[in-house]
Design a protein around this motif. Structure first.
Motif, PDB file in Angstrom:
ATOM      1  N   ALA A 116       0.831  -1.208   0.000  1.00  0.00           N
ATOM      2  CA  ALA A 116       0.000   0.000   0.000  1.00  0.00           C
ATOM      3  C   ALA A 116       0.868   1.261   0.000  1.00  0.00           C
ATOM      4  N   GLN A 117       1.898   1.268   0.834  1.00  0.00           N
ATOM      5  CA  GLN A 117       2.783   2.436   0.901  1.00  0.00           C
ATOM      6  C   GLN A 117       3.625   2.557  -0.370  1.00  0.00           C
ATOM      7  N   MET A 118       4.040   1.442  -0.940  1.00  0.00           N
ATOM      8  CA  MET A 118       4.846   1.476  -2.158  1.00  0.00           C
ATOM      9  C   MET A 118       4.057   2.099  -3.319  1.00  0.00           C
ATOM     10  N   LEU A 119       2.790   1.713  -3.463  1.00  0.00           N
ATOM     11  CA  LEU A 119       1.957   2.304  -4.514  1.00  0.00           C
ATOM     12  C   LEU A 119       1.786   3.799  -4.280  1.00  0.00           C
ATOM     13  N   SER A 120       1.582   4.194  -3.037  1.00  0.00           N
ATOM     14  CA  SER A 120       1.453   5.613  -2.707  1.00  0.00           C
ATOM     15  C   SER A 120       2.717   6.374  -3.097  1.00  0.00           C
ATOM     16  N   THR A 121       3.866   5.815  -2.792  1.00  0.00           N
ATOM     17  CA  THR A 121       5.145   6.461  -3.113  1.00  0.00           C
ATOM     18  C   THR A 121       5.327   6.581  -4.625  1.00  0.00           C
ATOM     19  N   MET A 122       4.977   5.544  -5.360  1.00  0.00           N
ATOM     20  CA  MET A 122       5.110   5.580  -6.817  1.00  0.00           C
ATOM     21  C   MET A 122       4.216   6.657  -7.426  1.00  0.00           C
ATOM     22  N   LEU A 123       2.994   6.769  -6.943  1.00  0.00           N
ATOM     23  CA  LEU A 123       2.077   7.785  -7.461  1.00  0.00           C
ATOM     24  C   LEU A 123       2.530   9.185  -7.076  1.00  0.00           C
ATOM     25  N   TYR A 124       3.004   9.336  -5.843  1.00  0.00           N
ATOM     26  CA  TYR A 124       3.437  10.656  -5.373  1.00  0.00           C
ATOM     27  C   TYR A 124       4.676  11.121  -6.139  1.00  0.00           C
ATOM     28  N   TYR A 125       5.553  10.216  -6.505  1.00  0.00           N
ATOM     29  CA  TYR A 125       6.754  10.540  -7.265  1.00  0.00           C
ATOM     30  C   TYR A 125       6.393  11.229  -8.592  1.00  0.00           C
ATOM     31  N   LYS A 126       5.253  10.877  -9.166  1.00  0.00           N
ATOM     32  CA  LYS A 126       4.803  11.463 -10.438  1.00  0.00           C
ATOM     33  C   LYS A 126       3.752  12.548 -10.226  1.00  0.00           C
ATOM     34  N   ARG A 127       3.740  13.194  -9.071  1.00  0.00           N
ATOM     35  CA  ARG A 127       2.665  14.140  -8.734  1.00  0.00           C
ATOM     36  C   ARG A 127       2.604  15.342  -9.659  1.00  0.00           C
ATOM     37  N   PHE A 128       3.729  15.757 -10.245  1.00  0.00           N
ATOM     38  CA  PHE A 128       3.701  16.923 -11.128  1.00  0.00           C
ATOM     39  C   PHE A 128       3.228  16.561 -12.535  1.00  0.00           C
ATOM     40  N   PHE A 129       3.413  15.329 -12.924  1.00  0.00           N
ATOM     41  CA  PHE A 129       2.881  14.788 -14.174  1.00  0.00           C
ATOM     42  C   PHE A 129       2.254  13.431 -13.854  1.00  0.00           C
ATOM     43  N   PRO A 130       1.102  13.450 -13.189  1.00  0.00           N
ATOM     44  CA  PRO A 130       0.538  12.200 -12.648  1.00  0.00           C
ATOM     45  C   PRO A 130       0.051  11.242 -13.726  1.00  0.00           C
ATOM     46  N   TYR A 131      -0.065  10.006 -13.312  1.00  0.00           N
ATOM     47  CA  TYR A 131      -0.605   8.961 -14.178  1.00  0.00           C
ATOM     48  C   TYR A 131      -2.110   9.125 -14.388  1.00  0.00           C
ATOM     49  N   TYR A 132      -2.772   9.859 -13.519  1.00  0.00           N
ATOM     50  CA  TYR A 132      -4.228  10.028 -13.526  1.00  0.00           C
ATOM     51  C   TYR A 132      -4.945   8.686 -13.430  1.00  0.00           C
ATOM     52  N   THR A 133      -4.461   7.873 -12.515  1.00  0.00           N
ATOM     53  CA  THR A 133      -5.149   6.627 -12.188  1.00  0.00           C
ATOM     54  C   THR A 133      -5.673   6.763 -10.765  1.00  0.00           C
ATOM     55  N   PHE A 134      -6.826   6.246 -10.532  1.00  0.00           N
ATOM     56  CA  PHE A 134      -7.436   6.265  -9.211  1.00  0.00           C
ATOM     57  C   PHE A 134      -7.579   4.800  -8.800  1.00  0.00           C
ATOM     58  N   ASN A 135      -6.576   4.320  -8.090  1.00  0.00           N
ATOM     59  CA  ASN A 135      -6.425   2.895  -7.818  1.00  0.00           C
ATOM     60  C   ASN A 135      -7.200   2.425  -6.600  1.00  0.00           C
ATOM     61  N   VAL A 136      -7.552   1.157  -6.641  1.00  0.00           N
ATOM     62  CA  VAL A 136      -8.089   0.438  -5.496  1.00  0.00           C
ATOM     63  C   VAL A 136      -7.191  -0.777  -5.322  1.00  0.00           C
ATOM     64  N   LEU A 137      -6.631  -0.921  -4.122  1.00  0.00           N
ATOM     65  CA  LEU A 137      -5.747  -2.037  -3.815  1.00  0.00           C
ATOM     66  C   LEU A 137      -6.397  -2.872  -2.721  1.00  0.00           C
ATOM     67  N   CYS A 138      -6.524  -4.172  -2.962  1.00  0.00           N
ATOM     68  CA  CYS A 138      -7.159  -5.069  -1.989  1.00  0.00           C
ATOM     69  C   CYS A 138      -6.239  -6.244  -1.716  1.00  0.00           C
ATOM     70  N   GLY A 139      -6.343  -6.770  -0.518  1.00  0.00           N
ATOM     71  CA  GLY A 139      -5.543  -7.931  -0.151  1.00  0.00           C
ATOM     72  C   GLY A 139      -5.830  -8.342   1.271  1.00  0.00           C
ATOM     73  N   VAL A 140      -4.898  -9.068   1.844  1.00  0.00           N
ATOM     74  CA  VAL A 140      -5.002  -9.553   3.210  1.00  0.00           C
ATOM     75  C   VAL A 140      -3.827  -8.973   3.986  1.00  0.00           C
ATOM     76  N   ASP A 141      -4.102  -8.377   5.161  1.00  0.00           N
ATOM     77  CA  ASP A 141      -3.037  -7.755   5.949  1.00  0.00           C
ATOM     78  C   ASP A 141      -2.299  -8.783   6.805  1.00  0.00           C
ATOM     79  N   ASP A 142      -1.365  -8.315   7.630  1.00  0.00           N
ATOM     80  CA  ASP A 142      -0.552  -9.196   8.464  1.00  0.00           C
ATOM     81  C   ASP A 142      -1.364  -9.969   9.492  1.00  0.00           C
ATOM     82  N   GLU A 143      -2.525  -9.451   9.853  1.00  0.00           N
ATOM     83  CA  GLU A 143      -3.390 -10.117  10.831  1.00  0.00           C
ATOM     84  C   GLU A 143      -4.365 -11.094  10.179  1.00  0.00           C
ATOM     85  N   GLY A 144      -4.311 -11.224   8.866  1.00  0.00           N
ATOM     86  CA  GLY A 144      -5.200 -12.129   8.150  1.00  0.00           C
ATOM     87  C   GLY A 144      -6.559 -11.539   7.826  1.00  0.00           C
ATOM     88  N   LYS A 145      -6.707 -10.235   8.014  1.00  0.00           N
ATOM     89  CA  LYS A 145      -7.977  -9.564   7.724  1.00  0.00           C
ATOM     90  C   LYS A 145      -7.917  -8.932   6.340  1.00  0.00           C
TER      91      LYS A 145
END
Length: 125
Positions: free
Chosen positions: A2-31
């Motif tokens: 989740a943080q890696m995707l945020s960093t990648m998008l923020y890196y291109k903030r001046f010329f953004p990809y213009y994608t509005f992502n949804v990321l889903c998965g299972v966290d460390d607690e299994g939720k």
């Protein structure tokens, strides 16, 4: 991730990809974990979310069916098959009302057994 995707998008903030992502998965607690991103990488964890041109049509249905907002009866726990069927219904409805929604839907089901997909046609005419 989740943080890696945020960093990648923020890196291109001046010329953004213009994608509005949804990321889903299972966290460390299994939720289950759902993250919603804007174009420059700001994100939040939420119980459910939508993205895309038909998002405003879908979110109100999810609020009603999952969150049970403003309802007098307590929310019943939905099973996996019920959620998949609800997603198919919602996507089919949006496909009829939003001209920018594609011709097919694809649902990814993430659980302890892995990832499975359900593909279906939206516009049958």
């Amino acid at each position: 991730i989740a943080q890696m995707l945020s960093t990648m998008l923020y890196y291109k903030r001046f010329f953004p990809y213009y994608t509005f992502n949804v990321l889903c998965g299972v966290d460390d607690e299994g939720k289950g974990a759902v993250y919603n991103y804007d174009a420059i990488g700001s994100f939040e964890r939420c119980p459910y979310t939508t993205s895309g041109s038909g998002s405003s049509l879908v979110m109100s249905v999810l609020d009603c069916q999952i969150k049970r907002g403003n309802q007098t009866q307590p929310a019943a726990q939905l099973g996996k098959q019920e959620v998949v069927e609800m997603c198919k219904d919602v996507l089919s409805s949006v496909g009829e009302r939003d001209i920018y929604t594609g011709d097919a839907g694809e649902i990814f089901i993430i659980d302890a057994g892995g990832v499975s997909t359900a593909k279906f046609e939206l516009k049958q005419d």
